[in-house]
Design an enzyme around this catalytic site. Structure first.
Site, mmCIF file in Angstrom:
data_model
loop_
_atom_site.group_PDB
_atom_site.id
_atom_site.type_symbol
_atom_site.label_atom_id
_atom_site.label_comp_id
_atom_site.label_asym_id
_atom_site.label_seq_id
_atom_site.Cartn_x
_atom_site.Cartn_y
_atom_site.Cartn_z
ATOM 1 N N ASP A 44 -13.022 -18.550 -56.383
ATOM 2 C CA ASP A 44 -12.196 -18.056 -57.489
ATOM 3 C C ASP A 44 -10.902 -18.863 -57.559
ATOM 4 O O ASP A 44 -10.091 -18.824 -56.635
ATOM 5 C CB ASP A 44 -11.888 -16.573 -57.259
ATOM 6 C CG ASP A 44 -11.394 -15.864 -58.498
ATOM 7 O OD1 ASP A 44 -10.888 -16.539 -59.407
ATOM 8 O OD2 ASP A 44 -11.507 -14.637 -58.557
ATOM 9 N N ASP A 45 -10.720 -19.618 -58.636
ATOM 10 C CA ASP A 45 -9.496 -20.412 -58.848
ATOM 11 C C ASP A 45 -9.392 -21.614 -57.917
ATOM 12 O O ASP A 45 -8.268 -22.083 -57.663
ATOM 13 C CB ASP A 45 -8.231 -19.565 -58.643
ATOM 14 C CG ASP A 45 -7.967 -18.596 -59.774
ATOM 15 O OD1 ASP A 45 -8.799 -18.502 -60.678
ATOM 16 O OD2 ASP A 45 -6.909 -17.924 -59.742
ATOM 17 N N CYS A 80 -10.903 -16.556 -65.319
ATOM 18 C CA CYS A 80 -12.088 -16.132 -64.587
ATOM 19 C C CYS A 80 -13.116 -15.363 -65.407
ATOM 20 O O CYS A 80 -14.289 -15.746 -65.450
ATOM 21 C CB CYS A 80 -11.696 -15.332 -63.353
ATOM 22 S SG CYS A 80 -10.642 -13.915 -63.671
ATOM 23 N N ASP A 326 -14.902 -20.729 -60.567
ATOM 24 C CA ASP A 326 -14.890 -20.278 -61.958
ATOM 25 C C ASP A 326 -13.946 -21.087 -62.836
ATOM 26 O O ASP A 326 -14.177 -21.269 -64.031
ATOM 27 C CB ASP A 326 -14.596 -18.777 -62.055
ATOM 28 C CG ASP A 326 -13.326 -18.354 -61.342
ATOM 29 O OD1 ASP A 326 -12.592 -19.212 -60.820
ATOM 30 O OD2 ASP A 326 -13.066 -17.127 -61.307
ATOM 31 N N ASN A 327 -12.850 -21.551 -62.288
ATOM 32 C CA ASN A 327 -11.918 -22.409 -63.019
ATOM 33 C C ASN A 327 -11.063 -23.147 -62.005
ATOM 34 O O ASN A 327 -11.094 -22.853 -60.805
ATOM 35 C CB ASN A 327 -11.028 -21.598 -63.982
ATOM 36 C CG ASN A 327 -10.350 -20.405 -63.332
ATOM 37 O OD1 ASN A 327 -10.773 -19.266 -63.536
ATOM 38 N ND2 ASN A 327 -9.321 -20.643 -62.537
#
Length: 642
Positions: A44-45, A80, A326-327
């Site tokens: 995540d991130d 996200c 996700d990003n």
């Protein structure tokens, strides 16, 4: 008058189109052999451009050295929940209509209201005979009060639950829609680690192939609510496991050309007003960077365990392992505080490493791909493409020799990046929100010897960055050359964006075919033929009627090729005309603060050993917390910066 150097145009014109591959799909015909397993590790991130992968020794050992690293993999909406839904559906955000992390334009309840969970990745895999399994964070809004409405399609799921998803030392889960539990004195990533290892052991005894998606929250920032001051709700850098808290004492954010520059290179919307960061701010960014690397160490330990488990079970050589996020993330680039949601490369270019049968070892590939093409690629590896719906936007990424022949090819030259917000959100900052429109469409076009980023903002501003070229390189997007480019060159880029900004299905995979239905134009160099100047000059230009914080098809007119976009598509949400401003958050009353505090948050967690009986730490979530429905987004829990 715009111009490009003759050297650039000349070199572009010499690049030949890579001829289309045969439509024959040549996956193994040995039907008696069990189809491959798929393990998907999804952080995540996590940044790619700031080199976080280099600080993960197990990722390097088991994935980078034994697989292929894809340097041009992208998230097309850099936050996200929309990004995860685009991956699950194989669709761009303008087709899912999930464009924010919270209501009214995003979140789990909206996902269900739009019926998106009725036709998506796990159901396709189940229909193909796969055992489907999910552990960790799915999307914002899966909560302690709606845990009974578990997402469809998962044979086994262990979901992180809000509002505790973003609190590292308070792991709260619901298994298969059962009553939630929290894990006492535990570190969230360690619990996911234990669950993932246990899942692999259980899956070893099943006859069908498995798909296991493991989604730790790290290295996302942590939510903080001060029990003694309800107004004090903020975010802070991620919290590492106790055993990792003193690592990387001297590491700093890479000082690239776009880090806190003296001259601002991005010149659209709010970027124009960002002041140069002072020393205290850059010191805090360095602290945040170290905290992110530390939080990733527990993820890296899990990676090592999962590979060892697969090897012990004799499953490693029959399993594809994907690693992504996700990003992306930015820290000081173009003078920004910490965060995401922008169209800069740091936010959209994300890690992708793949290992498995037919994947080159220790290789680096510049093949272009996006999250929308992961689901079709999973189904192609499973030899189950017939389960994909006709409306899917992504295509198959040619990661193996067999997949290079697949008829549903992903675009390997063009894609669009999009975002809608009426404010700019930062993280771990005294100012969580800044005024300024953050609504844009960006064309990314990448070829053998060229790489451009062309953006149109709702404000009417334009950006053009020449990221890679034979005669000019600006990998850090420090020089906006829009005003120096020729009209004929801009016309080509704008035409591509005109198609991609509202594309569906095939038009997303091959926008050139929409522009040149009868002509064999398939790349930017071919489209630069002077014979096409008049055609491109007459096309309408990409623009917005006005700035909005949500997706509105009519606001983004004109559109091109609507007749080609008539593929079957899911129902769309009604546009909400009175959106809640992202920055307008309420101060929670004391009873809501007390409710949140029912789950204890230890200052430090005990050391975790993967062979421990970690389930013995599970405790029931208090009934009051389950029964009280709270819109946590009102208090800033799902704002981009918190």
């Amino acid at each position: 008058m715009r111009f490009l150097s003759l050297a650039i145009i000349a070199s572009l014109s010499l690049i030949e189109l890579v001829q289309g591959q045969s439509s024959q799909h040549v996956l193994s015909s040995a039907t008696e052999k069990k189809r491959p397993n798929i393990l998907f590790i999804f952080t995540d991130d996590q940044d790619y451009r700031m080199d976080s992968l280099s600080y993960m020794p197990n990722v390097q050992k088991y994935l980078v050295d034994q697989g292929t690293t894809y340097t041009n993999h992208y998230a097309t909406v850099s936050v996200c929940c929309p990004s995860r839904v685009s991956l699950l559906r194989g669709q761009f955000a303008h087709n899912t209509n999930i464009t924010h992390v919270m209501e009214p334009y995003g979140g789990y309840d909206r996902f269900n209201a739009l019926g998106l969970g009725e036709d998506y990745l796990p159901l396709w895999l189940q229909a193909a005979g796969y055992s489907t399994n999910y552990i960790g964070k799915l999307m914002n809004g899966v909560s302690v009060h709606n845990w009974e409405t578990a997402p469809k399609g998962w044979d086994y799921q262990d979901q992180l639950l809000d509002p505790y998803t973003y609190v590292y030392n308070t792991p709260v889960f619901s298994k298969d829609g059962q009553s939630p539990v929290f894990y006492e004195n535990s570190y969230q990533t360690d619990i996911i680690h234990g669950k993932a290892k246990a899942a692999l052991k259980k899956l070893n005894n099943t006859e069908e192939p498995f798909f296991l998606w493991v989604s730790p929250m790290a290295p996302h920032g942590q939510f903080v609510i001060n029990p003694n001051d309800p107004k004090d709700i903020t975010s802070e850098p991620p919290i590492p496991a106790q055993r990792h808290k003193n690592l990387f004492q001297d590491v700093k954010v890479p000082r690239t050309a776009n880090f806190n520059p003296d001259v601002q290179g991005k010149t659209a919307s709010y970027f124009n007003d960002l002041p140069k960061l002072d020393e205290n701010q850059t010191d805090f960014l360095d602290h945040t960077y170290r905290s992110r690397l530390r939080a990733l160490q527990a993820v890296d330990e899990m990676v090592g365990t999962l590979f060892q488990q697969l090897e012990e079970q004799g499953q490693l050589e029959d399993t594809y392992i994907f690693y992504s996020a996700d990003n992306g993330y930015h820290l000081g680039q173009h003078r920004t505080p910490a965060g995401k949601t922008t169209n800069m490369e740091e936010d959209i270019n994300v890690p992708l490493i793949i290992r498995g049968p037919g994947i080159a070892k220790g290789a680096v590939s510049d093949l272009v791909s996006t999250h929308e093409s992961l689901a079709p690629t999973f189904l192609a590896l499973a030899n189950a493409e017939d389960k994909l719906p006709s409306w899917i936007d992504g295509g198959v990424i040619p990661i193996t020799s067999a997949l290079k022949q697949h008829p549903l090819q992903a675009s390997t030259e063009t894609f669009s990046v999009e975002f809608w917000s009426d404010v700019v959100a930062w993280e771990n900052s005294e100012t969580l929100f800044s005024p300024g429109a953050n609504t844009y469409k960006t064309l990314r076009i990448v070829g053998p010897n060229y790489d451009y980023s062309y953006a149109v903002w709702c404000t009417g501003e334009h950006e053009l960055f020449d990221i890679k070229h034979l005669s000019q390189n600006d990998p850090y997007q420090t020089q906006n050359i829009y005003k120096q480019a020729t009209d004929r060159f801009i016309n080509r880029l704008d035409a591509l964006l005109l198609v991609l900004k509202s594309c569906k299905a095939e038009s997303c995979r091959n926008p050139w075919k929409i522009l040149h239905e009868q002509d064999k134009i398939g790349s930017l160099p071919q489209a630069l033929s002077k014979d096409l100047d008049d055609f491109y000059a007459t096309l309408p230009k990409v623009k917005y009627d006005h700035c909005t914080g949500y997706y509105d098809y009519e606001n983004e007119a004109p559109h091109f090729g609507d007749t080609a976009l008539a593929a079957e598509s899911p129902k769309q949400a009604t546009v909400v005309n009175n959106p809640r401003k992202s920055q307008q958050r309420e101060v929670p009353p004391q009873n809501i603060v007390d409710l949140f505090s029912l789950i204890p948050v230890p200052e430090e967690t005990g050391e975790f050993m993967v062979d421990d009986d970690f389930e013995s730490r599970a405790r029931p979530v208090p009934e009051e917390l389950k029964e009280t429905i709270v819109d946590w987004s009102k208090y800033g829990f799902y704002s981009f910066g918190s």
